[in-house]
Design a protein around this motif. Sequence first.
Motif, short mmCIF file in Angstrom:
data_model
loop_
_atom_site.label_atom_id
_atom_site.label_comp_id
_atom_site.label_asym_id
_atom_site.label_seq_id
_atom_site.Cartn_x
_atom_site.Cartn_y
_atom_site.Cartn_z
N SER A 294 0.35 -0.92 0.20
CA SER A 294 -0.04 0.05 0.37
C SER A 294 1.09 1.01 0.15
CB SER A 294 -1.15 -0.32 1.08
OG SER A 294 -2.21 -1.57 1.03
N SER A 295 2.66 1.26 0.53
CA SER A 295 3.22 2.09 0.57
C SER A 295 3.17 2.99 -0.95
CB SER A 295 4.69 2.19 0.56
OG SER A 295 5.27 3.02 0.09
N GLN A 296 3.72 4.44 -0.97
CA GLN A 296 2.91 5.05 -2.10
C GLN A 296 4.47 4.72 -3.39
OE1 GLN A 296 1.97 9.26 -1.47
NE2 GLN A 296 0.43 8.81 -0.32
N PHE A 535 4.19 14.25 -6.70
CA PHE A 535 5.06 14.12 -7.65
C PHE A 535 6.42 14.92 -7.63
CE2 PHE A 535 1.41 12.51 -10.06
CZ PHE A 535 1.22 11.50 -10.81
N GLY A 536 6.65 15.54 -6.58
CA GLY A 536 8.20 15.35 -6.28
C GLY A 536 8.08 17.26 -6.72
N THR A 537 9.63 17.56 -5.59
CA THR A 537 10.05 18.67 -5.21
C THR A 537 11.37 19.03 -5.95
OG1 THR A 537 11.08 18.68 -3.29
CG2 THR A 537 9.20 18.35 -3.24
N THR A 538 11.73 20.59 -6.29
CA THR A 538 13.15 20.81 -6.28
C THR A 538 14.05 20.43 -5.58
OG1 THR A 538 12.46 23.08 -5.05
CG2 THR A 538 12.23 23.35 -7.36
N THR A 539 13.81 19.63 -4.39
CA THR A 539 14.14 18.73 -3.79
C THR A 539 14.77 17.22 -3.80
OG1 THR A 539 14.97 20.61 -2.17
CG2 THR A 539 15.33 18.68 -1.56
N TYR A 540 13.58 17.12 -4.20
CA TYR A 540 13.41 15.07 -4.31
C TYR A 540 12.29 15.12 -5.56
CZ TYR A 540 15.14 16.01 0.54
OH TYR A 540 15.84 16.22 1.72
N ASP A 541 12.58 14.07 -5.96
CA ASP A 541 11.46 13.02 -7.05
C ASP A 541 10.53 12.71 -6.02
OD1 ASP A 541 13.37 10.78 -6.00
OD2 ASP A 541 13.39 10.76 -7.71
N ARG A 542 9.65 12.35 -6.87
CA ARG A 542 8.22 11.94 -6.12
C ARG A 542 8.40 10.68 -5.19
NH1 ARG A 542 5.07 7.20 -6.24
NH2 ARG A 542 6.12 6.48 -8.13
N ASP A 580 8.41 21.59 1.66
CA ASP A 580 9.52 21.42 0.67
C ASP A 580 7.88 20.68 -0.14
OD1 ASP A 580 11.58 21.27 -0.80
OD2 ASP A 580 11.50 18.88 -0.59
N GLU A 581 7.31 20.16 -0.04
CA GLU A 581 6.07 19.65 -0.87
C GLU A 581 5.12 21.07 -1.42
OE1 GLU A 581 3.08 16.03 -1.57
OE2 GLU A 581 4.66 15.44 -0.07
N GLU A 582 4.44 22.02 -0.04
CA GLU A 582 3.76 22.65 -0.43
C GLU A 582 4.13 23.65 -1.56
OE1 GLU A 582 -0.24 23.53 -0.16
OE2 GLU A 582 0.99 21.63 0.73
N LEU A 583 5.50 24.23 -0.76
CA LEU A 583 6.19 25.48 -1.57
C LEU A 583 7.18 25.78 -2.32
CD1 LEU A 583 6.60 27.28 2.50
CD2 LEU A 583 4.51 27.01 1.16
N HIS A 584 7.42 24.24 -2.38
CA HIS A 584 8.59 24.24 -3.53
C HIS A 584 8.33 22.98 -4.99
CE1 HIS A 584 10.87 26.72 -0.86
NE2 HIS A 584 10.26 26.27 -0.69
N PRO A 585 7.02 22.92 -4.96
CA PRO A 585 6.85 21.70 -6.15
C PRO A 585 8.09 21.69 -7.56
CG PRO A 585 4.78 22.51 -6.11
CD PRO A 585 5.96 24.03 -4.52
N SER A 586 8.05 20.98 -8.30
CA SER A 586 8.57 20.76 -9.40
C SER A 586 7.46 20.51 -10.27
CB SER A 586 9.70 19.22 -9.69
OG SER A 586 8.56 18.48 -9.41
#
Length: 888
Positions: A294-296, A535-542, A580-586
């Motif tokens: 069930s993990s993302q 779907f990911g941030t400027t720091t990490y992918d999904r 990171d996820e809320e403010l820096h989406p890729s």
Amino acid sequence: MTSTLRGALAAFTCLVLALCVRASAGAADLSVTRATLPNGLRVIVVRDPLAPVVTAMLNYEAGSNEQQFAGQAHALEHMMFRGSRSLTQSQLADVSELLGGNWDADTQAEVTQYYFTAPAQYLDLVLRMEASRAHNEALDQKDWNIERGAIKNEVTQDFSSPVQHLFRNLQLAMFAGTPYGKDGLGTLESFDKQIDAPQIRNYYNAWYHPNNAVYVIVGDVDGPATVKEVKKYFGALPSVKLPARPAVALTPLKSQTLRVDSDQPYTLAALAYRFPGYGDKDYAAGLILENVLSSQRADFFGLVAAGKALQAGFIPFDTHPKGGSAAAYIVVPVAEKPADAIAALRSVLDNYRTHGVPADIVEAEKNRAIAQAEFKANSIEDLAFQWSQAVAVEHRSSPDEILAAIKRVTVDDVNRVLREYVDPKHELIAIAAPKPGSSAAGAPPAPVGNENKPTLLHHDPLPGWALAAFAHVEVPHSSIAPVDMTLTNGIRLIVVPESVSKTVVVTGSIHSNESVQAPAGKDGVADMTAGLLPFGTTTYDRLGLRRELDKIAADVQAGTGFSLTTPSQNFDRGVALLADEELHPSFPQSGFVAVKQEEFGSVQGVVTSPDHLVQVAVRKALLPATDPEQRFATPATVTAVTLDDVKAYYASVYRPDMTTIVVVGNVDPKHAKDVFEKDFGSWSASGSPPDVDLPTVPNNAASSAVVPDAQRIQSQVEDAQVLSLTRSDADYAAIAVANASFGGSASSILFHDVRDVHGLVYSVGSQTNFGKHRTVFAISFACDPDKINAAQSLIDADLKNLAANGLSADDLARGKAELVSRIPMRADSFDGVAGQLIGYSELGLPLDQATADARNEISVTNEQIKAAVNKWIRPGDFVRVIEGPAPK
């Protein structure tokens, strides 16, 4: 994804999870008092001082496993609400509603549970009522003749909800020929031809005894004192020798395909398997396997991320001591072929069987399961359910017992369980898909609520002990102490310190409204924007972002409504990842293509559904043509949205000066402010904050419409009108009390008159949805088409009587008591506290509005009720929309 489809999918997910409540982690280290009375009744009291609320759950260790006929245990559950020799059914119902109306029961295979959630000061009343039906229950044939109709309606509702019916068939097929495979719900034939009052009494006499029960009481109560109270009311009950329980002998599962025709705006497919039971040595490994799949980060969710599914995952749905069941499932647009959906599931499972599951996800899910042990203490009612599940169903000493087994699970254990149990030679295939050419109905009909609220032909006077308890209703003491702060960029930060667990829950809301803020012809852009954030941030992918969250056993949701749940020791890192996820989406192009495809498929299924057409019809009749709420996403508007539109919507809507964040948990307010300033302080917006609240609208005119739905046997009727009354108006309290008494509960004027006395409807009620600039007052009921007009006439007469005479002294007192009792229960969980405070913030109300409401509601007079009803409610101006068959 459209709101209608999101509601339908959410209802599907909740349905499946509700089929079998499973405790995968333990409770917080709270004060626990245990006792066994001389008659064998086991009592467990868990003190959780989160709110002045208590949940008392009496678990009889007998369910459908022990029944002779389909639905026999379920029939007794219903009849337990029909009254006893010492407390009539109306007294039981009326007192329960005065306690706030949160009382119900459920029948499972191993147990039948009866529970009340109420203000803690009324625990004595709860114990009195439960004890009254623990012996000398009436169980008369005349009552069964009435109750049979209500329980048969549950069966009809099951057949009317295709997904629910499909999973019920899966449960029956999974354990066919064993006690686990007995039909707990029952059938129309069994209730009509097999079950009568003597058979119900036989089951009651055989199994409902103190030495076959566990009483779990959780809340802001003293353990030893509560045990004494339980002994006072239950101590004299005799123990008896219990019958032998039916033996369980499982044979290999035979593969077969189960299919139902669906009215939902999607196709559901599942592959179901036997899994380890509670008593199996592999149970903990099975739990971790379910969580891994069930993990993302797992491949099932990868189908969603790739735009190949609307939802996909792996879930348990029916577990017993000697065997369980779980299913891989996928939800796809109606245009997709079920065979292709099944093939997608098989591909994922075949790959894991061949190569094994990722070891790092196994370890992450073990750590997460152990860390999650703290979180159940964040809800009083959830904690009561967890203890009941662990002790009465799983026969453990506490919810924590499973944690030791989880710690011992290895990757090899998980892969062995996968290969042994997820076997294609022993699987059930399940499909719920619309018939070609049929229309989808959107979300299933809204649940009626407590299915056990009985038909009351009259209201008996309350017993003296109840009259004394409610003689002087007072403003409840607030259990929360919010610290209200504003960050330098305008974020409103509200921190509520709580020490019941070593956890923190962050809930945020960006005050926004797509219907006001989306460009013309771009409806659907809000869902697509929120859908692209994971779907990911400027720091990490999904996958990298989910991996970081797994390291700290935290969960994050992003969007205009966002959240973080984390162990308190990981609060700082959790906030950083949330930011990171809320403010820096890729905003990757590949993710946009997947999200757009998903949104298009969902909208395509929804726009022709009767539920959506009802929503369109109601709004068209209530509101001006130019009102923002007349906007709906369509396949054309979704097609028109580009990635640049998503970026522009995000830039204009996601603003700190429109954001409220509530932090509840084990954290210092100053530290919380420092952390949010560090991680959210650079968030900025240009220009003045927009006005996103829906505007004032003129009063609507009367109208009527019918939206056909071939899947419905009964009709659902909604009468609605717009009021210029606002939430901050001085008449709020009077209208709130009037609504509570008129149609707000099973003891209301409408319920009593239209259902109880005249028997025209199965359900009826009223609600008032207060807004900042507008309010909608609605009356809803469900009935056979040949009874619509008669029911409507009674409702109209009752409303006119309310305007002319107001409320009787009893109805006025009842409405006040019900509203005041509900106030502490709205704060009996971290989520409840956060939701209430965000609601007040966005309406511009004080954070202690609940206290002010209680004070105003208690002081309301009948003259004020009449004046307010005549001022705001217009009996002749209702919009009536009927979903299903037209009146006959």
